[in-house]
Scaffold this active site. Structure first.
Site, PDB file in Angstrom:
ATOM      1  N   GLU A  81       0.823  -1.205   0.000  1.00 43.76           N
ATOM      2  CA  GLU A  81       0.000   0.000   0.000  1.00 43.76           C
ATOM      3  C   GLU A  81       0.858   1.257   0.000  1.00 43.76           C
ATOM      4  O   GLU A  81       0.525   2.241  -0.682  1.00 43.76           O
ATOM      5  CB  GLU A  81      -0.930  -0.003   1.218  1.00 43.76           C
ATOM      6  CG  GLU A  81      -2.021  -1.047   1.182  1.00 43.76           C
ATOM      7  CD  GLU A  81      -1.555  -2.442   1.551  1.00 43.76           C
ATOM      8  OE1 GLU A  81      -2.332  -3.394   1.398  1.00 43.76           O
ATOM      9  OE2 GLU A  81      -0.387  -2.588   1.996  1.00 43.76           O
TER      10      GLU A  81
ATOM     11  N   PRO B 122      10.736 -14.817  -1.662  1.00 40.62           N
ATOM     12  CA  PRO B 122       9.631 -14.986  -0.712  1.00 40.62           C
ATOM     13  C   PRO B 122       8.967 -13.650  -0.409  1.00 40.62           C
ATOM     14  O   PRO B 122       9.606 -12.601  -0.397  1.00 40.62           O
ATOM     15  CB  PRO B 122      10.309 -15.555   0.536  1.00 40.62           C
ATOM     16  CG  PRO B 122      11.601 -16.131   0.039  1.00 40.62           C
ATOM     17  CD  PRO B 122      12.020 -15.257  -1.095  1.00 40.62           C
ATOM     18  N   ARG B 123       7.670 -13.708  -0.136  1.00 40.68           N
ATOM     19  CA  ARG B 123       6.915 -12.495   0.163  1.00 40.68           C
ATOM     20  C   ARG B 123       7.305 -11.898   1.510  1.00 40.68           C
ATOM     21  O   ARG B 123       7.448 -10.693   1.649  1.00 40.68           O
ATOM     22  CB  ARG B 123       5.413 -12.825   0.157  1.00 40.68           C
ATOM     23  CG  ARG B 123       4.487 -11.689   0.569  1.00 40.68           C
ATOM     24  CD  ARG B 123       4.417 -10.616  -0.480  1.00 40.68           C
ATOM     25  NE  ARG B 123       3.446  -9.589  -0.137  1.00 40.68           N
ATOM     26  CZ  ARG B 123       3.227  -8.506  -0.875  1.00 40.68           C
ATOM     27  NH1 ARG B 123       3.902  -8.333  -2.001  1.00 40.68           N
ATOM     28  NH2 ARG B 123       2.337  -7.612  -0.517  1.00 40.68           N
TER      29      ARG B 123
ATOM     30  N   LEU C 162      14.844  -6.803   1.235  1.00 47.14           N
ATOM     31  CA  LEU C 162      13.646  -5.981   1.059  1.00 47.14           C
ATOM     32  C   LEU C 162      13.981  -4.760   0.212  1.00 47.14           C
ATOM     33  O   LEU C 162      15.114  -4.268   0.232  1.00 47.14           O
ATOM     34  CB  LEU C 162      13.096  -5.530   2.415  1.00 47.14           C
ATOM     35  CG  LEU C 162      12.513  -6.620   3.314  1.00 47.14           C
ATOM     36  CD1 LEU C 162      12.138  -6.035   4.665  1.00 47.14           C
ATOM     37  CD2 LEU C 162      11.313  -7.272   2.664  1.00 47.14           C
ATOM     38  N   GLY C 163      13.006  -4.282  -0.516  1.00 53.37           N
ATOM     39  CA  GLY C 163      13.172  -3.047  -1.271  1.00 53.37           C
ATOM     40  C   GLY C 163      13.977  -3.181  -2.544  1.00 53.37           C
ATOM     41  O   GLY C 163      14.370  -2.170  -3.130  1.00 53.37           O
ATOM     42  N   GLU C 164      14.229  -4.417  -3.006  1.00 52.58           N
ATOM     43  CA  GLU C 164      15.041  -4.621  -4.205  1.00 52.58           C
ATOM     44  C   GLU C 164      14.289  -5.406  -5.285  1.00 52.58           C
ATOM     45  O   GLU C 164      14.904  -6.044  -6.142  1.00 52.58           O
ATOM     46  CB  GLU C 164      16.347  -5.338  -3.829  1.00 52.58           C
ATOM     47  CG  GLU C 164      17.238  -4.498  -2.917  1.00 52.58           C
ATOM     48  CD  GLU C 164      18.505  -5.217  -2.484  1.00 52.58           C
ATOM     49  OE1 GLU C 164      19.394  -4.539  -1.945  1.00 52.58           O
ATOM     50  OE2 GLU C 164      18.601  -6.450  -2.666  1.00 52.58           O
TER      51      GLU C 164
ATOM     52  N   ILE D 298       2.042  -5.164 -11.750  1.00 55.22           N
ATOM     53  CA  ILE D 298       2.408  -3.954 -12.491  1.00 55.22           C
ATOM     54  C   ILE D 298       3.921  -3.748 -12.505  1.00 55.22           C
ATOM     55  O   ILE D 298       4.478  -3.276 -13.504  1.00 55.22           O
ATOM     56  CB  ILE D 298       1.683  -2.727 -11.912  1.00 55.22           C
ATOM     57  CG1 ILE D 298       0.171  -2.893 -12.115  1.00 55.22           C
ATOM     58  CG2 ILE D 298       2.157  -1.431 -12.568  1.00 55.22           C
ATOM     59  CD1 ILE D 298      -0.667  -1.837 -11.447  1.00 55.22           C
ATOM     60  N   GLU D 299       4.611  -4.106 -11.423  1.00 52.84           N
ATOM     61  CA  GLU D 299       6.058  -3.903 -11.387  1.00 52.84           C
ATOM     62  C   GLU D 299       6.775  -4.662 -12.510  1.00 52.84           C
ATOM     63  O   GLU D 299       7.586  -4.067 -13.230  1.00 52.84           O
ATOM     64  CB  GLU D 299       6.609  -4.286 -10.013  1.00 52.84           C
ATOM     65  CG  GLU D 299       6.203  -3.307  -8.914  1.00 52.84           C
ATOM     66  CD  GLU D 299       6.637  -3.773  -7.539  1.00 52.84           C
ATOM     67  OE1 GLU D 299       6.963  -4.972  -7.387  1.00 52.84           O
ATOM     68  OE2 GLU D 299       6.651  -2.949  -6.611  1.00 52.84           O
TER      69      GLU D 299
END
Length: 423
Positions: free
Chosen positions: A63, A270-271, A317-319, A345-346
């Site tokens: 979000e 992994p999520r 994370l963030g990559e 979308i990414e």
């Protein structure tokens, strides 16, 4: 009367359950210490505020990322912003993306209060927001009615009303009454506008999907371009945002793909960060030749090793854009279990063909449109490997045209918000 009784029951449930909430935060804090920090904020106690800000509630990482272009637009127009989150992933991303604005006192990320009227009363007293925007379709009764009591217009933003939610609501019917408590909604499509209107939501504007306007980090694309040649001539398949219930399925698919005569390299992401270790252990037990990103690459995503591997485990994370940029095609997780698929979308933004599972109600827009346009393939668990290997790639031009046709949500949302921010 029914709504009144529900709200009383809801408040009673939360007050009785507060020790359980604290125990949950403490337990999660053992794995991620940020869960257990700033506990006072969970109860509406904040060391400072940004009175007159625009309030954006982004419960977690997805979000917040969808809200980034909108937040940038608001900041560019001179607004100050307070973001509320429930998970550390969302808060950390806000702190990372908006570090300069936080330092300048123009944005403040905090925990969202627990679902009690007194906690929200403290929140509104501290921040006195001019407008509230709840990303996606987070329906929290006390949040909605506390905002009304405080005179704060509260809108659903980037909202959709999934088919399965409508079916459940037709049986029980309390959520439509709660949604009517919002001041309005900025929704993703005409179909979604009709759905919200059908349950009595007012002041609806079709603004589109904000994720189409997400900025793409150039540094991650450059790093992927440098790393990709070190992987050799093999195709690269990314399994992105794999949820815990799907891990066994995706590990089995990876092993089957690796057994082929010309096996690809798998990027397995992994999520949830708490699953990184468990997935690594499962790969070790199954004899998969893998490397963890944290050991294979340095902090700048430069290779530390070029040892042979079949799977790159994305334990960071963030990559995500870095991982996706390495791939020739992407399988997005979430949709192979009933809770629904994650964002497609990414990868499409990087012109990568996408495959999803059978459960796409969470991304109904734009998944239906993407499937119809031929840039996304819906598959099932038993046909996953077959479609990964045989689905014809749509051209980059086809994907680019699809992206162009659905962009512009940020400008439309800012235009819809502007009258609400006038003195």
């Amino acid at each position: 009367m029914r709504l009144w009784l529900f709200l009383r029951f809801w408040s009673l449930l939360w007050h009785i359950g507060l020790p359980v909430v604290l125990a949950y935060l403490w337990k999660r804090g053992r794995k991620d210490p940020l869960y257990a920090r700033h506990i006072g904020e969970r109860f509406g106690r904040y060391p400072a505020g940004l009175p007159g800000s625009v309030w954006i509630h982004a419960v977690s990482l997805g979000e917040l990322r969808s809200a980034v272009p909108l937040i940038r637009g608001l900041l560019d127009r001179g607004e100050t912003v307070v973001t509320t989150h429930f998970t550390p992933a969302g808060r950390r991303e806000a702190e990372r993306v908006f570090a300069e604005e936080i330092a300048a006192g123009r944005l403040m990320p905090v925990w969202v209060p627990v679902e009690t009227s007194w906690a929200y009363k403290r929140f509104f007293k501290t921040f006195r927001p001019r407008l509230g925007l709840v990303m996606e379709i987070e329906i929290w009764p006390r949040m909605i009615f506390a905002a009304r009591a405080a005179g704060v217009p509260l809108y659903m933003c980037n909202a959709q009303y999934p088919t399965d939610s409508m079916v459940r609501d037709a049986r029980f019917g309390i959520r439509p009454a709660l949604m009517r408590g919002f001041s309005g909604a900025f929704v993703k499509s005409e179909l979604q506008a009709r759905r919200f209107a059908s349950v009595g939501v007012r002041n609806i504007a079709v603004t589109g999907e904000l994720r189409f306007d997400q900025p793409i980090p150039a540094a991650q694309l450059a790093a992927a371009a440098a790393v990709r040649p070190t992987l050799g001539p093999r195709r690269v398949i990314a399994f992105a945002s794999v949820t815990e219930p799907e891990e066994a399925l995706f590990l089995a698919a990876a092993r089957e793909l690796l057994s082929r005569r010309t096996p690809p390299i798998i990027v397995f992401i992994p999520r949830a960060p708490e699953r990184f270790g468990a997935v690594a252990q499962a790969m070790t037990e199954k004899g998969v030749l893998f490397a963890r990103r944290s050991q294979r690459l340095d902090g700048r995503l430069a290779p530390l090793s070029q040892a042979p591997m079949d799977v790159l485990l994305g334990d960071s994370l963030g990559e995500m854009y870095f991982y996706l940029a390495l791939a020739d095609r992407v399988v997005v997780g979430g949709g192979f279990q009933p809770k629904g698929s994650h964002n497609i979308i990414e990868p499409l933004a990087l012109r990568k063909p996408v495959l999803v599972g059978p459960h796409v109600q969470t991304i109904e827009y734009p998944a239906v449109e993407a499937i119809a346009a031929g840039v996304c393939q819906q598959t099932s668990a038993d046909r996953l490997v077959q479609h990964v290997l045989t689905w014809p790639d749509p051209s980059p031009e086809t994907i680019a045209a699809f992206m162009a046709a659905h962009s512009g949500a940020t400008a439309r949302t800012l235009a819809a918000i502007a009258p609400l921010l006038r003195p």
